[in-house]
Design an enzyme around this catalytic site. Structure first.
Site, PDB file in Angstrom:
ATOM      1  N   HIS A  28      -0.527  -4.188   0.661  1.00 32.57           N
ATOM      2  CA  HIS A  28      -0.136  -2.796   0.404  1.00 32.57           C
ATOM      3  C   HIS A  28       1.338  -2.644   0.737  1.00 32.57           C
ATOM      4  O   HIS A  28       1.701  -2.323   1.866  1.00 32.57           O
ATOM      5  CB  HIS A  28      -1.009  -1.849   1.239  1.00 32.57           C
ATOM      6  CG  HIS A  28      -0.829  -0.393   0.919  1.00 32.57           C
ATOM      7  ND1 HIS A  28      -1.831   0.540   1.129  1.00 32.57           N
ATOM      8  CD2 HIS A  28       0.221   0.307   0.427  1.00 32.57           C
ATOM      9  CE1 HIS A  28      -1.404   1.740   0.775  1.00 32.57           C
ATOM     10  NE2 HIS A  28      -0.141   1.626   0.363  1.00 32.57           N
ATOM     11  N   HIS A  63       4.843  -1.162  -1.408  1.00 34.23           N
ATOM     12  CA  HIS A  63       5.500  -0.631  -2.608  1.00 34.23           C
ATOM     13  C   HIS A  63       6.905  -1.215  -2.629  1.00 34.23           C
ATOM     14  O   HIS A  63       7.681  -0.971  -1.705  1.00 34.23           O
ATOM     15  CB  HIS A  63       5.580   0.889  -2.554  1.00 34.23           C
ATOM     16  CG  HIS A  63       4.243   1.558  -2.437  1.00 34.23           C
ATOM     17  ND1 HIS A  63       3.576   2.072  -3.519  1.00 34.23           N
ATOM     18  CD2 HIS A  63       3.436   1.768  -1.360  1.00 34.23           C
ATOM     19  CE1 HIS A  63       2.423   2.590  -3.122  1.00 34.23           C
ATOM     20  NE2 HIS A  63       2.307   2.421  -1.809  1.00 34.23           N
ATOM     21  N   HIS A  95      -4.937   4.352  -4.097  1.00 29.85           N
ATOM     22  CA  HIS A  95      -4.746   5.084  -2.841  1.00 29.85           C
ATOM     23  C   HIS A  95      -5.825   6.170  -2.790  1.00 29.85           C
ATOM     24  O   HIS A  95      -5.986   6.929  -3.764  1.00 29.85           O
ATOM     25  CB  HIS A  95      -3.378   5.751  -2.810  1.00 29.85           C
ATOM     26  CG  HIS A  95      -2.231   4.830  -2.542  1.00 29.85           C
ATOM     27  ND1 HIS A  95      -1.985   3.706  -3.281  1.00 29.85           N
ATOM     28  CD2 HIS A  95      -1.252   4.874  -1.586  1.00 29.85           C
ATOM     29  CE1 HIS A  95      -0.913   3.101  -2.801  1.00 29.85           C
ATOM     30  NE2 HIS A  95      -0.437   3.784  -1.774  1.00 29.85           N
ATOM     31  N   GLU A 139      -5.908   8.958   2.048  1.00 32.05           N
ATOM     32  CA  GLU A 139      -4.705   8.992   2.901  1.00 32.05           C
ATOM     33  C   GLU A 139      -4.539  10.440   3.371  1.00 32.05           C
ATOM     34  O   GLU A 139      -4.623  10.726   4.555  1.00 32.05           O
ATOM     35  CB  GLU A 139      -3.484   8.506   2.111  1.00 32.05           C
ATOM     36  CG  GLU A 139      -2.187   8.478   2.927  1.00 32.05           C
ATOM     37  CD  GLU A 139      -0.965   8.069   2.089  1.00 32.05           C
ATOM     38  OE1 GLU A 139      -1.012   8.173   0.849  1.00 32.05           O
ATOM     39  OE2 GLU A 139       0.045   7.658   2.709  1.00 32.05           O
ATOM     40  N   ASP A 177       3.262  -0.697   3.658  1.00 29.68           N
ATOM     41  CA  ASP A 177       3.381   0.457   2.748  1.00 29.68           C
ATOM     42  C   ASP A 177       4.818   0.580   2.210  1.00 29.68           C
ATOM     43  O   ASP A 177       5.100   0.090   1.117  1.00 29.68           O
ATOM     44  CB  ASP A 177       2.914   1.745   3.437  1.00 29.68           C
ATOM     45  CG  ASP A 177       2.460   2.821   2.467  1.00 29.68           C
ATOM     46  OD1 ASP A 177       2.422   2.574   1.255  1.00 29.68           O
ATOM     47  OD2 ASP A 177       2.124   3.935   2.930  1.00 29.68           O
ATOM     48  N   ASP A 178       5.688   1.255   2.972  1.00 22.43           N
ATOM     49  CA  ASP A 178       7.080   1.461   2.553  1.00 22.43           C
ATOM     50  C   ASP A 178       7.984   1.133   3.740  1.00 22.43           C
ATOM     51  O   ASP A 178       8.493   2.047   4.411  1.00 22.43           O
ATOM     52  CB  ASP A 178       7.267   2.926   2.112  1.00 22.43           C
ATOM     53  CG  ASP A 178       6.362   3.282   0.946  1.00 22.43           C
ATOM     54  OD1 ASP A 178       6.674   2.885  -0.189  1.00 22.43           O
ATOM     55  OD2 ASP A 178       5.311   3.914   1.189  1.00 22.43           O
TER      56      ASP A 178
HETATM   57  N1  ADE Z   1       4.020   5.737  -2.954  1.00 27.03           N
HETATM   58  C1  ADE Z   1       4.650   4.974  -2.062  1.00 27.03           C
HETATM   59  N2  ADE Z   1       4.037   5.014  -0.878  1.00 27.03           N
HETATM   60  C2  ADE Z   1       2.958   5.824  -1.022  1.00 27.03           C
HETATM   61  C3  ADE Z   1       1.924   6.258  -0.163  1.00 27.03           C
HETATM   62  N3  ADE Z   1       1.833   5.882   1.111  1.00 27.03           N
HETATM   63  N4  ADE Z   1       1.008   7.116  -0.661  1.00 27.03           N
HETATM   64  C4  ADE Z   1       1.079   7.520  -1.933  1.00 27.03           C
HETATM   65  N5  ADE Z   1       2.027   7.132  -2.779  1.00 27.03           N
HETATM   66  C5  ADE Z   1       2.964   6.296  -2.335  1.00 27.03           C
HETATM   67 ZN    ZN Z   2       1.019   3.138  -0.396  1.00 27.69          ZN
END
Ligand code: ADE
Ligand code: ZN
Length: 336
Positions: free
Chosen positions: A16, A18, A196, A199, A277-278
């Site tokens: 996971h 991005h 997703h 969340e 994630d990011d």
């Molecule tokens: N795009 C990038 N990170 C995300 C996340 N945690 N939830 C939804 N969309 C995303």
């Molecule tokens: Zn994500």
């Protein structure tokens, strides 16, 4: 072995991530300069100071704005290679990488530029770092299903180099049921499916993703814990959850890292994994995420997380077996 060496040394997959969320402020400024794009921030420090979020949408607004500096195949190549170098340094040996093509095609960047750039970066990463990687094309759920179909059509020439499709962006108000047809079309093309869910959205979105989108993994899935019957089902089906602790903290999905449910998930028998994630926005790559939750877990739990990352991957069965054996070999002789 000290905890840090143990976390970094454990062979891991990341499921996971991005790629646009791995765009570090320094690279954002460098690409803005290279491409003649004006950024609404005076400095790297000012940009970083803006990374203070109370919910998913606060982050998404900055994330889409940041992606505007990505223009050429070289930009996408550099981005993918930089992520892979950082992940490999954390002991990641395999990554399944999300990308958001609609973010780029909406700005006039052809799908070919995005796909060829990312694939070139991941090929270079394999050469330099020995890390294997696959791409997962994410549909933006705040856009229409028709728009998602357009993305799938644009991807057609690259589908043999794309492992699957995903669903991301603003969750609440954009339930999985909105994307039933395009996920079915992706399945017919032999693509794996993830989404997703849970969340910020309710447990019912996780159910919809399972029943209507026929997903192979749940991305996040935190709010499934509110529904015991759903938890039982996820455990029974050995459904992989791609959990992102530092993301959950920074997006206020949890109030404090001490409250993070990762330990509970493992105790409930869920196939949880830990991911970044990011990472450029949430303060850490994979090893940072393992470090953040390590005080809540035993070393055996950390090994389970690493093993789960391969079991939940889209690698061929023989590769999964080989990686799981490497996890076991690494822990041999360690007192867990
Ligand atoms: N795009 C990038 N990170 C995300 C996340 N945690 N939830 C939804 N969309 C995303
Ligand atoms: Zn994500």
């Amino acid at each position: 072995m000290d905890l840090d060496a143990f976390i970094v040394g454990l062979p891991k997959a990341e499921l996971h991530i991005h790629i646009e969320g791995s765009l570090e402020p320094e690279m954002m400024f460098a690409l803005a300069r290279r491409n003649g794009v004006a950024l609404p921030f005076a400095s790297v420090e000012a940009l970083r100071a803006a990374y203070s979020f109370t919910r998913l949408q606060d982050f998404l607004d900055l994330y889409y704005q940041g992606a505007e500096v990505l223009r050429t195949d070289e930009d996408f190549r550099d981005l993918a290679l930089a992520y892979a170098a950082r992940a490999a340094a954390d002991g990641v040996v395999h990554a399944e990488v999300f990308f958001d093509p609609q973010t780029h095609t909406a700005r006039g960047i052809p799908f070919s530029v995005v796909a060829e750039g990312l694939l070139a970066g991941l090929a270079a990463a394999r050469e330099r770092h020995g890390l294997t990687a696959r791409l997962i094309l994410c549909f933006l759920r705040h856009l229409s299903e028709e728009d998602a179909f357009a993305a799938l059509r644009a991807a057609e020439p690259w589908l043999d180099r794309i492992a699957g499709v995903g669903l991301d962006s603003s969750e609440v108000g954009h339930p999985p049921e909105k994307f039933v047809r395009v996920f079915a079309a992706a399945g017919e093309r032999g693509l794996r499916r993830v989404a997703h869910a849970g969340e910020e959205g309710p447990p019912d979105y996780v159910r919809q993703a399972l029943d209507l989108l026929h997903i192979d993994r749940v991305d996040h899935g935190n709010r499934a814990l509110e529904d015991p019957a759903l938890v039982d089902r996820l455990a029974r089906e050995a459904m992989t959850l791609t959990v992102c602790p530092l993301s959950n903290l920074r997006l206020c999905v949890v109030d404090a890292i001490a409250d993070h449910p990762i330990g509970r998930m493992l105790k409930l028998g869920l196939r949880a994994t830990v991911n970044s994630d990011d990472p450029a926005y949430f303060g850490g790559y994979v090893a940072d995420n393992y470090r953040a939750v390590a005080p809540l877990l035993s070393r055996e739990d950390l090994v389970t997380l690493a093993r789960n990352s391969f079991l939940g991957s889209f690698l061929p069965a023989a590769e999964i077996t080989r990686h799981v054996a490497a996890v076991e070999a690494f822990t041999e002789g360690e007192r867990l």
